[in-house]
Design a protein around this motif. Structure first.
Motif, short mmCIF file in Angstrom:
data_model
loop_
_atom_site.label_atom_id
_atom_site.label_comp_id
_atom_site.label_asym_id
_atom_site.label_seq_id
_atom_site.Cartn_x
_atom_site.Cartn_y
_atom_site.Cartn_z
N ARG A 96 0.89 -0.99 0.04
CA ARG A 96 0.11 0.09 -0.13
C ARG A 96 0.97 1.15 0.05
NH1 ARG A 96 -2.86 -1.27 4.93
NH2 ARG A 96 -2.83 1.23 5.28
N GLU A 97 0.44 2.19 -0.60
CA GLU A 97 1.14 3.43 -0.96
C GLU A 97 2.61 3.41 -1.28
OE1 GLU A 97 -0.46 6.46 -0.92
OE2 GLU A 97 -2.39 5.49 -1.08
N TRP A 98 3.08 2.31 -1.81
CA TRP A 98 4.40 2.29 -2.56
C TRP A 98 4.64 3.25 -3.76
CZ3 TRP A 98 6.75 1.10 -7.10
CH2 TRP A 98 8.11 0.82 -7.07
N ARG A 99 5.63 4.27 -3.50
CA ARG A 99 5.76 5.30 -4.54
C ARG A 99 4.41 6.01 -4.84
NH1 ARG A 99 10.67 4.02 -7.06
NH2 ARG A 99 10.67 6.23 -7.98
N HIS A 100 3.64 6.08 -3.74
CA HIS A 100 2.41 7.05 -3.99
C HIS A 100 1.38 6.02 -4.91
CE1 HIS A 100 4.45 10.41 -2.37
NE2 HIS A 100 5.11 10.38 -3.40
N ILE A 101 1.58 4.79 -5.03
CA ILE A 101 0.44 3.96 -5.90
C ILE A 101 -0.34 3.41 -4.73
CG2 ILE A 101 0.56 1.95 -7.29
CD1 ILE A 101 3.38 2.32 -8.39
N ASP A 102 -1.53 3.47 -4.90
CA ASP A 102 -2.41 3.00 -3.95
C ASP A 102 -2.24 1.56 -3.38
OD1 ASP A 102 -3.74 5.46 -3.90
OD2 ASP A 102 -5.16 5.08 -5.33
N ASP A 113 -4.85 6.33 -19.15
CA ASP A 113 -4.26 5.60 -19.81
C ASP A 113 -4.67 3.99 -20.26
OD1 ASP A 113 -1.91 3.33 -19.96
OD2 ASP A 113 -0.72 4.96 -19.17
N ASP A 114 -4.62 3.92 -21.33
CA ASP A 114 -5.52 2.64 -21.99
C ASP A 114 -4.85 1.27 -21.38
OD1 ASP A 114 -6.92 4.15 -23.54
OD2 ASP A 114 -5.80 3.85 -25.32
N ARG A 115 -3.56 1.24 -20.74
CA ARG A 115 -2.97 0.03 -20.13
C ARG A 115 -3.95 -0.14 -18.77
NH1 ARG A 115 2.98 1.93 -19.93
NH2 ARG A 115 1.97 3.88 -19.24
N GLN A 151 -8.56 11.96 -11.48
CA GLN A 151 -7.35 11.96 -12.42
C GLN A 151 -6.70 13.09 -12.24
OE1 GLN A 151 -7.38 8.84 -15.77
NE2 GLN A 151 -9.69 9.27 -15.29
N HIS A 152 -5.19 13.08 -12.24
CA HIS A 152 -4.54 14.43 -12.39
C HIS A 152 -3.06 14.10 -12.82
CE1 HIS A 152 -2.55 13.81 -8.51
NE2 HIS A 152 -3.94 13.21 -8.15
N SER A 153 -2.39 15.12 -13.64
CA SER A 153 -0.97 14.97 -13.71
C SER A 153 -0.51 14.11 -14.44
CB SER A 153 -0.25 15.60 -12.43
OG SER A 153 -0.81 16.64 -11.86
N ASP A 154 -1.16 12.99 -15.47
CA ASP A 154 -0.79 12.10 -16.00
C ASP A 154 -0.42 11.07 -14.83
OD1 ASP A 154 -0.96 12.88 -18.43
OD2 ASP A 154 0.85 14.06 -18.40
N GLN A 155 -0.95 10.79 -13.64
CA GLN A 155 -0.38 10.10 -12.65
C GLN A 155 -0.43 8.66 -13.18
OE1 GLN A 155 -4.49 10.30 -10.32
NE2 GLN A 155 -2.71 10.01 -8.97
N LEU A 156 -1.32 8.01 -13.98
CA LEU A 156 -1.43 6.83 -14.24
C LEU A 156 -0.28 6.44 -14.91
CD1 LEU A 156 -5.31 6.22 -15.19
CD2 LEU A 156 -4.23 6.03 -13.01
N LYS A 157 0.24 7.26 -15.94
CA LYS A 157 1.14 6.84 -16.74
C LYS A 157 2.68 6.96 -15.85
CE LYS A 157 3.90 8.72 -20.69
NZ LYS A 157 5.30 8.56 -20.13
N ARG A 158 2.72 7.82 -14.99
CA ARG A 158 3.84 7.72 -14.22
C ARG A 158 3.91 6.64 -13.18
NH1 ARG A 158 3.20 11.34 -10.32
NH2 ARG A 158 1.31 12.33 -10.92
N TYR A 159 2.96 6.15 -12.77
CA TYR A 159 2.73 5.16 -11.92
C TYR A 159 3.38 3.76 -12.81
CZ TYR A 159 0.30 7.54 -8.55
OH TYR A 159 -0.40 8.42 -7.59
#
Length: 202
Positions: free
Chosen positions: A115-121, A182-184, A143-151
């Protein structure tokens, strides 16, 4: 006290009165009419370990992380984890791996949930299968700031090396239907959790 396990007396666990009550569960997890059905699905056990957190999204991630972890005391093994992932991937991009069928047929008892590893839920690692899953929980925010792609970029850089891990996918969990940027990421709604719990816990 309720016993869960095989009749032959093998691995058994006890669900006792020390767990939070159903009212506790509802106050943290069921704060909308769409999820009222969870009452009838969860009256046999209570999937809450962590209490008193400030944000509903974090509380829900804590509960979900507990349910997803095969080693936890809910007695579900990897059934809920595989059901959750397979349902999310069902009908999603067929070119991505692992597919819903891959997940449903796999042994995922080795899965580690962070949980919450590198801000990933929620981050799910299954070294036995070489899989990594990013679960983004959007209960009370957007969603904000391209977070899905960043994760995804963080996971690819940190884990995908062709040795232990070779495939990674995302799951986008929302209260209402919403498409991920993000389509992934495969979308799934909170209401699905109620249905899955009915299938694996009864």
């Amino acid at each position: 006290m309720q016993k869960v396990g095989d009749e032959g007396g093998g691995n058994r666990m006890s669900i006792d009165a020390e767990l939070p009550t159903l009212d506790d569960l509802e106050s943290l997890f069921v704060n909308n009419a769409d999820l009222d059905a969870i009452r009838s699905h969860l009256n046999r056990f209570n999937p809450i370990k962590t209490m008193g957190m400030e944000r509903m999204e974090i509380r829900h991630s804590a509960i979900l992380g507990w349910l997803l972890s095969p080693q936890e005391t809910h007695g579900l093994g990897d059934s809920f984890l595989k059901g959750f992932l397979a349902q999310a991937f069902r009908g999603h991009d067929g070119a991505l791996r692992p597919s819903a069928l891959d997940v449903s047929q796999a042994d995922m008892m080795d899965a580690e949930v962070r949980r919450e590893w590198r801000h990933i839920d929620l981050l799910v690692l299954s070294p036995q299968n070489g899989w990594v899953f990013v679960i983004e929980n959007k209960f009370d925010s957007g969603q904000h700031s391209d977070q899905l792609k960043r994760y995804m970029d963080v996971v690819k850089t940190s884990f995908i090396n062709g040795k232990t891990y070779h495939a990674f996918r995302g799951v986008f969990l929302t209260l209402w239907q919403e498409d991920p940027d993000d389509d992934r990421y495969a979308p799934i709604e909170y209401a699905t959790i109620c249905d899955l719990l009915e299938q694996v816990a009864l």
